[in-house]
Scaffold this motif. Structure first.
Motif, mmCIF file in Angstrom:
data_model
loop_
_atom_site.group_PDB
_atom_site.id
_atom_site.type_symbol
_atom_site.label_atom_id
_atom_site.label_comp_id
_atom_site.label_asym_id
_atom_site.label_seq_id
_atom_site.Cartn_x
_atom_site.Cartn_y
_atom_site.Cartn_z
ATOM 1 N N PRO A 73 -24.713 15.755 20.482
ATOM 2 C CA PRO A 73 -23.777 15.612 21.548
ATOM 3 C C PRO A 73 -23.001 14.402 21.393
ATOM 4 O O PRO A 73 -21.748 14.202 21.776
ATOM 5 C CB PRO A 73 -24.599 15.792 22.848
ATOM 6 N N ARG A 74 -23.847 13.228 21.263
ATOM 7 C CA ARG A 74 -23.351 11.909 21.200
ATOM 8 C C ARG A 74 -22.453 11.634 20.167
ATOM 9 O O ARG A 74 -21.223 11.239 20.506
ATOM 10 C CB ARG A 74 -24.429 10.828 20.944
ATOM 11 N N LYS A 75 -22.681 12.028 18.988
ATOM 12 C CA LYS A 75 -21.897 12.037 18.058
ATOM 13 C C LYS A 75 -20.426 12.832 18.266
ATOM 14 O O LYS A 75 -19.309 12.372 17.748
ATOM 15 C CB LYS A 75 -22.300 12.769 16.518
ATOM 16 N N VAL A 76 -20.514 13.882 18.580
ATOM 17 C CA VAL A 76 -19.297 14.872 18.937
ATOM 18 C C VAL A 76 -18.623 14.339 20.005
ATOM 19 O O VAL A 76 -17.173 14.230 20.011
ATOM 20 C CB VAL A 76 -19.886 16.368 19.360
ATOM 21 N N ALA A 77 -19.012 13.720 20.886
ATOM 22 C CA ALA A 77 -18.424 12.935 22.175
ATOM 23 C C ALA A 77 -17.611 11.764 21.676
ATOM 24 O O ALA A 77 -16.563 11.507 22.132
ATOM 25 C CB ALA A 77 -19.429 12.725 23.114
ATOM 26 N N LEU A 78 -18.375 11.003 20.882
ATOM 27 C CA LEU A 78 -17.665 9.739 20.398
ATOM 28 C C LEU A 78 -16.404 10.115 19.388
ATOM 29 O O LEU A 78 -15.395 9.489 19.414
ATOM 30 C CB LEU A 78 -18.659 8.829 19.839
ATOM 31 N N VAL A 79 -16.643 11.016 18.724
ATOM 32 C CA VAL A 79 -15.290 11.458 17.629
ATOM 33 C C VAL A 79 -14.164 12.002 18.785
ATOM 34 O O VAL A 79 -13.071 11.721 18.641
ATOM 35 C CB VAL A 79 -15.601 12.708 16.763
ATOM 36 N N ASP A 80 -14.628 12.953 19.923
ATOM 37 C CA ASP A 80 -13.513 13.399 20.661
ATOM 38 C C ASP A 80 -12.971 12.359 21.369
ATOM 39 O O ASP A 80 -11.751 12.411 21.738
ATOM 40 C CB ASP A 80 -14.452 14.198 21.693
ATOM 41 N N ALA A 81 -13.859 11.013 21.813
ATOM 42 C CA ALA A 81 -13.002 9.952 22.619
ATOM 43 C C ALA A 81 -11.907 9.360 21.823
ATOM 44 O O ALA A 81 -11.188 8.756 22.589
ATOM 45 C CB ALA A 81 -14.150 8.960 23.010
ATOM 46 N N GLY A 82 -11.783 9.597 20.536
ATOM 47 C CA GLY A 82 -10.739 9.016 19.768
ATOM 48 C C GLY A 82 -9.712 9.934 19.367
ATOM 49 O O GLY A 82 -8.951 9.393 18.492
ATOM 50 N N VAL A 83 -9.713 11.185 19.677
ATOM 51 C CA VAL A 83 -8.932 12.247 19.241
ATOM 52 C C VAL A 83 -7.393 11.883 19.969
ATOM 53 O O VAL A 83 -7.399 11.337 21.048
ATOM 54 C CB VAL A 83 -9.099 13.436 19.733
ATOM 55 N N ARG A 84 -6.343 11.865 19.083
ATOM 56 C CA ARG A 84 -5.084 11.752 19.887
ATOM 57 C C ARG A 84 -4.642 13.156 20.197
ATOM 58 O O ARG A 84 -4.421 13.697 19.365
ATOM 59 C CB ARG A 84 -4.008 11.034 18.672
ATOM 60 N N GLU A 85 -3.954 13.335 21.356
ATOM 61 C CA GLU A 85 -3.586 14.389 22.048
ATOM 62 C C GLU A 85 -2.227 14.500 21.840
ATOM 63 O O GLU A 85 -1.623 15.588 21.968
ATOM 64 C CB GLU A 85 -4.071 14.473 23.507
ATOM 65 N N SER A 86 -1.391 13.408 21.657
ATOM 66 C CA SER A 86 0.105 13.568 21.600
ATOM 67 C C SER A 86 0.535 12.206 20.967
ATOM 68 O O SER A 86 -0.139 11.534 20.356
ATOM 69 C CB SER A 86 0.665 13.514 23.233
ATOM 70 N N GLU A 87 1.655 12.376 20.754
ATOM 71 C CA GLU A 87 2.362 11.289 19.817
ATOM 72 C C GLU A 87 2.267 9.910 20.764
ATOM 73 O O GLU A 87 2.421 8.908 20.067
ATOM 74 C CB GLU A 87 4.013 11.708 19.631
ATOM 75 N N GLU A 88 2.363 10.262 22.084
ATOM 76 C CA GLU A 88 2.177 8.993 22.822
ATOM 77 C C GLU A 88 0.792 8.325 22.974
ATOM 78 O O GLU A 88 0.794 7.328 23.188
ATOM 79 C CB GLU A 88 2.763 9.263 24.318
#
Length: 524
Positions: free
Chosen positions: A419-434
């Motif tokens: 869960p730590r690895k998945v969460a850290l990847v998720d924390a850097g995902v870009r949701e929009s162009e902004e």
């Protein structure tokens, strides 16, 4: 209180009964360990008989450390509980049972602990409670005092008041009957008078449970008590252990640095979970019910297994990310401390990138490069978050938050790596162009490389950055990653990977180069 012979007589008359390990402090520690994944250790004594063996084995299976328990010749203390339609009465049989003594306490038993929970029942052992207080004070451990029972308070009222008034107790807990007995009819209505008395005597927090009315609590600096109602719609089977389970939930909230209202809520949830089954141990269904209220309906199916624990930790991490916001995720060695030549540049980079992009800084919450980048962002006055793991390279990290550079409200804790690895990847995902995010790899070892190649693979498989590309930067201070670059080039030459699969990777060797790249990437 009854003799052992009376216990046997009651059991014979009942004909059918259930035996379970428990006791005031033991129930609290079991719930903390089993339901909240808090490392716990029980100090006490058990006899060399079948009851003592069952007690030690049962609590050990629930995750409570039992190595500090003393085993002695003689019978183990027992308690008879008769329950009917959700209510219960109980009698303890301790007259001829083995007891812990001050000599059983060793300084090493208290090392590394954040809290010592003392039950009022400890007063039945001559000098035991005072010896434990002294050991805790010497080890710098905060003390929580649970009044134990109405009978304990009646018998040891003056002794309990002396302990509270000594200023050595940080938390005082009890139910409304115990609070009334402690205060006496002439001293005002309990439990409010009890709260004022405990906090006025030096306790940081005091809390009283009110049965089906919930709880009321007061902390230093608060003008008014905080109230929380009990949860309704519960099929109450047995109220045994409700106060102990409440104490576990409330203590968990304090350990996490939660506001008093949240501590009361978790306490009431934990108390509500245990009354749904017979005995003082929360059932799988009870934990599922509690988690559904703590973390939302996604956790309603949580069961007591590793899969369930991973699910619960993911929910906790996602909740934290949603609250703080996605941003720049830093990876790097936990071993490179302030004496490393890479520390100062990493800290400066953390500050500069946070100011440039104006987003949160995320790390694994460990020491070394993670700490340097986070401290830089904090110095820039920008939000930070950390997903911590029980063990970092080269050291053990306690799950319970103590003194730490990350604010408590900005931290999630994981027993499991996934869960730590998945969460850290998720924390850097870009949701929009902004959105402005990035994955930045500072100098690191095996763990850092594990995360690095995982992200490369996610990009290769088009699982990350396909809709909105994310900067992936390898910071090679002083040529730190020259060997890795040669390895990558060798992989391309051997045909095991394609050159275009590394197209999203940028290798830079100075902070200014990183900042220039991010400016161009986001057209700043």
């Amino acid at each position: 209180r009854i003799e052992a012979a009376a216990v046997q007589a009651v059991l014979v008359q009942a004909g059918e009964f259930i035996s379970k390990a428990g006791g005031s402090a033991a129930n609290v520690l079991r719930s903390l360990s089993q339901g909240f994944q808090v490392p716990t250790r029980l100090l006490g004594a058990a006899g060399r008989d079948e009851w003592g063996h069952m007690f030690v084995q049962s609590l050990g299976r629930c995750g409570v450390q039992m190595e500090a328990m003393s085993e002695k010749d003689g019978p183990t203390g027992r308690c008879v509980i008769v329950t009917c339609q959700g209510q219960r009465t109980m009698r303890t049989a301790m007259a001829d049972s083995v007891r812990a003594t001050p000599e059983d306490l060793r300084p090493g038993d208290f090392q590394g602990a954040d809290w010592l929970l003392l039950s009022g029942y400890a007063l039945y052992g001559e000098g035991l409670l005072q010896a434990a207080l002294q050991q805790a004070q010497a080890a710098g451990v905060k003390v929580a005092l649970d009044l134990g029972s109405f009978e304990v308070v009646q018998r040891y009222r003056e002794e309990l008041r002396a302990v509270i008034e000594s200023g050595q107790v940080a938390l005082v807990t009890g139910n409304d009957d115990e609070a009334a007995a402690l205060m006496g009819a002439a001293e005002g209505a309990a439990p409010e008078a009890f709260l004022q008395y405990a906090v006025g005597s030096g306790a940081s927090v005091a809390v009283a449970t009110l049965g089906d009315k919930g709880c009321v609590a007061l902390s230093q600096g608060e003008g008014e008590p905080v109230r929380h109602p009990a949860y309704s719609g519960i099929d109450v089977v047995d109220t045994t252990g409700a106060g102990d389970s409440f104490a576990a939930g409330f203590l968990f909230g304090l350990l996490q640095g939660y506001p008093l209202k949240r501590c009361c809520q978790i306490g009431c949830l934990a108390g509500g979970a245990v009354v749904q089954a017979l005995g003082a141990e929360v059932s799988d269904a009870g934990w599922s019910w509690m988690n559904s209220h703590m973390h939302g309906e996604l956790a309603a199916s949580v069961a007591r297994s590793s899969v369930a624990a991973v699910q619960k930790e993911l929910l906790q991490c996602y909740s934290l990310i949603a609250g703080i916001g996605r941003g720049v995720v830093y990876y790097g060695s936990a071993r490179l401390k302030e004496d490393s030549p890479h520390w100062a540049p990493a800290m400066e980079l953390g500050a500069a990138v946070a100011e440039l992009l104006g987003v949160a800084t995320w790390t694994g919450g460990g020491p070394g490069m993670m700490e340097a980048a986070t401290r830089g962002a904090i110095s820039a006055g920008k939000p930070v978050g950390g997903i911590r793991i029980q063990r970092e390279a080269g050291q053990t990290v306690r799950l319970v938050q103590g003194d730490h550079y990350l604010p408590k409200e900005c931290t999630a804790f994981c027993n499991f790596l996934s869960p730590r690895k998945v969460a850290l990847v998720d924390a850097g995902v870009r949701e929009s162009e902004e959105s402005r995010t990035a994955y930045i790899f500072l100098p690191g070892g095996l763990g850092t490389m594990d995360e690095f190649f995982e992200i490369l693979t996610l990009i290769q498989l088009k699982k990350l950055g396909t809709k909105h590309a994310v900067p992936l930067i390898l910071v090679s201070y002083g040529g730190f990653y020259d060997g890795l670059q040669k390895f990558i080039d060798g992989c391309v030459a051997q045909g095991v990977v394609g050159q275009k699969e590394y197209a999203d990777l940028t290798v830079l060797d100075t902070n200014e180069a990183v900042l220039d790249y991010l400016r161009k990437f986001y057209a700043l």
